[in-house]
Write a protein that holds these residues in place. Sequence first.
Motif, PDB file in Angstrom:
ATOM      1  N   ILE A 104       0.592 -16.835  -9.154  1.00 15.84           N
ATOM      2  CA  ILE A 104       1.130 -15.744 -10.009  1.00 15.84           C
ATOM      3  C   ILE A 104       0.234 -14.622  -9.951  1.00 15.84           C
ATOM      4  N   THR A 105      -1.209 -14.916 -10.176  1.00 14.64           N
ATOM      5  CA  THR A 105      -2.173 -13.956 -10.234  1.00 14.64           C
ATOM      6  C   THR A 105      -2.329 -13.245  -8.725  1.00 14.64           C
ATOM      7  N   LEU A 106      -2.218 -13.936  -8.013  1.00 13.33           N
ATOM      8  CA  LEU A 106      -2.306 -13.453  -6.220  1.00 13.33           C
ATOM      9  C   LEU A 106      -0.949 -12.449  -6.207  1.00 13.33           C
ATOM     10  N   LEU A 107       0.069 -12.821  -6.505  1.00 12.73           N
ATOM     11  CA  LEU A 107       1.330 -11.865  -6.595  1.00 12.73           C
ATOM     12  C   LEU A 107       1.292 -10.510  -7.453  1.00 12.73           C
ATOM     13  N   THR A 108       0.797 -11.014  -8.710  1.00 10.63           N
ATOM     14  CA  THR A 108       0.621  -9.862  -9.410  1.00 10.63           C
ATOM     15  C   THR A 108      -0.350  -8.809  -8.896  1.00 10.63           C
ATOM     16  N   ALA A 109      -1.627  -9.483  -8.353  1.00 13.96           N
ATOM     17  CA  ALA A 109      -2.807  -8.364  -7.592  1.00 13.96           C
ATOM     18  C   ALA A 109      -1.976  -7.676  -6.387  1.00 13.96           C
ATOM     19  N   TYR A 110      -1.232  -8.528  -5.859  1.00 16.39           N
ATOM     20  CA  TYR A 110      -0.475  -7.642  -4.409  1.00 16.39           C
ATOM     21  C   TYR A 110       0.603  -6.520  -5.069  1.00 16.39           C
ATOM     22  N   GLY A 111       1.279  -6.973  -5.817  1.00 23.03           N
ATOM     23  CA  GLY A 111       2.147  -6.172  -6.617  1.00 23.03           C
ATOM     24  C   GLY A 111       1.529  -4.775  -6.793  1.00 23.03           C
ATOM     25  N   LEU A 112       0.460  -5.129  -7.713  1.00 18.65           N
ATOM     26  CA  LEU A 112      -0.381  -3.967  -8.245  1.00 18.65           C
ATOM     27  C   LEU A 112      -0.775  -3.085  -7.171  1.00 18.65           C
ATOM     28  N   TYR A 113      -1.386  -3.711  -6.021  1.00 17.70           N
ATOM     29  CA  TYR A 113      -1.953  -3.035  -4.946  1.00 17.70           C
ATOM     30  C   TYR A 113      -0.979  -2.260  -4.193  1.00 17.70           C
ATOM     31  N   VAL A 114       0.217  -2.692  -3.688  1.00 21.64           N
ATOM     32  CA  VAL A 114       1.125  -2.362  -2.748  1.00 21.64           C
ATOM     33  C   VAL A 114       2.113  -1.218  -3.777  1.00 21.64           C
ATOM     34  N   TYR A 115       2.247  -1.440  -5.054  1.00 22.25           N
ATOM     35  CA  TYR A 115       3.318  -0.590  -6.152  1.00 22.25           C
ATOM     36  C   TYR A 115       2.596   0.028  -7.107  1.00 22.25           C
ATOM     37  N   GLY A 116       1.976  -0.650  -7.972  1.00 24.59           N
ATOM     38  CA  GLY A 116       1.416  -0.305  -9.118  1.00 24.59           C
ATOM     39  C   GLY A 116       0.323   0.940  -8.738  1.00 24.59           C
ATOM     40  N   VAL A 117      -0.544   0.639  -7.998  1.00 19.37           N
ATOM     41  CA  VAL A 117      -1.893   1.612  -7.763  1.00 19.37           C
ATOM     42  C   VAL A 117      -1.299   2.967  -7.100  1.00 19.37           C
ATOM     43  N   PRO A 118      -0.431   2.648  -6.037  1.00 20.00           N
ATOM     44  CA  PRO A 118       0.049   4.029  -5.500  1.00 20.00           C
ATOM     45  C   PRO A 118       0.851   4.786  -6.472  1.00 20.00           C
ATOM     46  N   LYS A 119       1.690   4.472  -7.389  1.00 21.07           N
ATOM     47  CA  LYS A 119       2.426   5.087  -8.409  1.00 21.07           C
ATOM     48  C   LYS A 119       1.587   5.753  -9.103  1.00 21.07           C
ATOM     49  N   ALA A 120       0.369   4.787  -9.611  1.00 25.07           N
ATOM     50  CA  ALA A 120      -0.480   5.580 -10.719  1.00 25.07           C
ATOM     51  C   ALA A 120      -1.214   6.571 -10.027  1.00 25.07           C
ATOM     52  N   ALA A 121      -1.638   6.307  -8.832  1.00 23.66           N
ATOM     53  CA  ALA A 121      -2.602   7.437  -8.189  1.00 23.66           C
ATOM     54  C   ALA A 121      -1.607   8.858  -7.773  1.00 23.66           C
ATOM     55  N   LYS A 122      -0.503   8.354  -7.639  1.00 23.25           N
ATOM     56  CA  LYS A 122       0.327   9.607  -7.595  1.00 23.25           C
ATOM     57  C   LYS A 122       0.651  10.767  -8.886  1.00 23.25           C
ATOM     58  N   LEU A 123       0.708   9.704  -9.807  1.00 22.29           N
ATOM     59  CA  LEU A 123       0.971  10.485 -11.207  1.00 22.29           C
ATOM     60  C   LEU A 123      -0.441  11.049 -11.697  1.00 22.29           C
ATOM     61  N   ILE A 124      -1.510  10.475 -11.355  1.00 25.16           N
ATOM     62  CA  ILE A 124      -2.781  11.245 -11.826  1.00 25.16           C
ATOM     63  C   ILE A 124      -3.074  12.095 -10.716  1.00 25.16           C
ATOM     64  N   ALA A 125      -2.774  12.259  -9.455  1.00 24.61           N
ATOM     65  CA  ALA A 125      -3.088  13.246  -8.503  1.00 24.61           C
ATOM     66  C   ALA A 125      -2.237  14.641  -9.155  1.00 24.61           C
ATOM     67  N   ASN A 126      -1.050  14.434  -9.469  1.00 24.20           N
ATOM     68  CA  ASN A 126      -0.136  15.550  -9.891  1.00 24.20           C
ATOM     69  C   ASN A 126      -0.647  16.062 -11.220  1.00 24.20           C
ATOM     70  N   GLN A 127      -1.593  15.395 -11.941  1.00 21.50           N
ATOM     71  CA  GLN A 127      -2.080  16.131 -13.107  1.00 21.50           C
ATOM     72  C   GLN A 127      -3.460  16.747 -12.732  1.00 21.50           C
ATOM     73  N   LEU A 128      -4.084  16.581 -11.560  1.00 21.31           N
ATOM     74  CA  LEU A 128      -5.455  16.986 -11.424  1.00 21.31           C
ATOM     75  C   LEU A 128      -4.990  18.753 -11.007  1.00 21.31           C
ATOM     76  N   PRO A 129      -6.238  19.454 -11.430  1.00 20.01           N
ATOM     77  CA  PRO A 129      -6.222  20.973 -11.565  1.00 20.01           C
ATOM     78  C   PRO A 129      -6.211  21.356 -10.006  1.00 20.01           C
ATOM     79  N   VAL A 130      -5.522  22.341  -9.862  1.00 15.42           N
ATOM     80  CA  VAL A 130      -5.385  22.925  -8.586  1.00 15.42           C
ATOM     81  C   VAL A 130      -6.765  23.435  -7.875  1.00 15.42           C
ATOM     82  N   GLU A 131      -7.677  24.088  -8.879  1.00 16.41           N
ATOM     83  CA  GLU A 131      -8.900  24.313  -8.637  1.00 16.41           C
ATOM     84  C   GLU A 131      -9.675  23.114  -7.861  1.00 16.41           C
ATOM     85  N   LEU A 132      -9.574  21.965  -8.452  1.00 13.11           N
ATOM     86  CA  LEU A 132     -10.240  20.732  -7.470  1.00 13.11           C
ATOM     87  C   LEU A 132      -9.877  20.742  -6.196  1.00 13.11           C
TER      88      LEU A 132
END
Length: 342
Positions: A104-132
Motif C-alpha cells: 500500500i505504501t509503494l502504491l501510494t508513493a507511486y500514485g503521488l509521483y505519477v498523479y499527485g505531484v504533477p497536479k500539485a506542481a501545475k497548481l503551484i506553477a499557475n500561482q507563480l508571478p509572471v515576473e519570476l
Amino acid sequence: MNETIKGHLMAPQNSTKHAAELILGSNGYLILKSEAHQHQCQLEEVALSDAIGSMPRSITFSTGWVFISSDGNKLNSWLNSHCKTPLLVKLERNLLLIFLASIITLLTAYGLYVYGVPKAAKLIANQLPVELSTELGEQGLTMLNKMGFEESKLEQQERQKLRQRFDALIEKLNNQGVKFKHSPKIEFRYADGGANAFTLADGTIILTDAMVKLANEKMELEGVILHELGHVHHDHVMTNMVQTAILSITAAMVVGDSSGISDTLASIAVLGGGLTYSRIHESEADDFAAHQLYSWLHSTAPLADLFEKLRGQKAVDMPSWSSTHPALSERVDTLRSYKPSL
C-alpha cells in the motif's frame, strides 16, 4: 498461584546491583523484596522494557528502582500471560499485514509521483508571478551562450521573414481566443549538431538554424512553433521546475542530503529541467499543435512529416526533439491518425 523469580535490583541512576526477588501474583500483583528496597504494586503501575527475543525484560517501578530477572523465560512467560499486547505490537508481528502495508505504501508513493505531484506542481506553477518566469527566461538566454549556442547565422532578411511568420501565427491564435500566460517571443540560435527547438520559462521559443533549414516544407515550421507554443500554453517549463523542486526536496528530506539541490533547481528554472519534458507534457504539446493544424488544414501532416525528418538527427548537448519521449515513431503514428475530439 504465585511465582517467585530471583534477580537483581538497581537504584535510580545507579549501576550497583542488589540481590532481589519478585513475587508474581496470579492477579497481576507484584511484590518486590530486597534488603535495599521493597515495593508492592499492580502490573499496570510499572514500566516494562521492550520484548527482544528471550532476553529478560526489565521492570521499572514508580520509585525509579529497576528489577532484572535472572530467569528471563519465566518472567517473559508470566508477563505475556498478564500483559495486554498493544495493537501496534500485534501489527508489527503480523508478516501478512507488514507485506500489505508495504504494498500500500509503494502504491501510494507511486500514485503521488505519477498523479499527485504533477497536479500539485501545475497548481503551484499557475500561482507563480509572471515576473519570476520573465527573470528566468532572461537568465536562460544568457546561459545559452555558455552552452555553445551562438548568434544565428541566418541572413537578417530571412530572420525578419521568419519573425513575420511567427507574428502572423500568434495573431491567428489570438483571434481564435487562445490565451498565453506569457507573451510568446521567438529567437534564433546557431549550434553544432542536429535540429533543435525548445522553450524558455518566459515563453521565448528558440529555433536553431538547423531546425529552420529542416522545416522547409509548407507549414512544417509552423508545426514546430505550434508544438513549442503548446509548452508555453500549458506553462510546462515552470510546472516542470516546481515538480522537480518537490521531488528533489522530498528526496533530500528522506536521505538527509541537500547538497546540489540549489544548483539543480537553478538549471531547471532557467532551462526547463534540461528541456526533457514528461510524456504527458510532450503529448499535450503535440495535441495543441495537432488541433491547430487540423482546424486550419484538416491535416496534421506538416508536423508528422517534420518528425519523420528528425529521425536519425544527431542530438546536441541540450536534448533535441529526436531524444524526447514518447518516441518519434509513436508520435508520428498518433499525428497521422489524429482526429479532433467532438
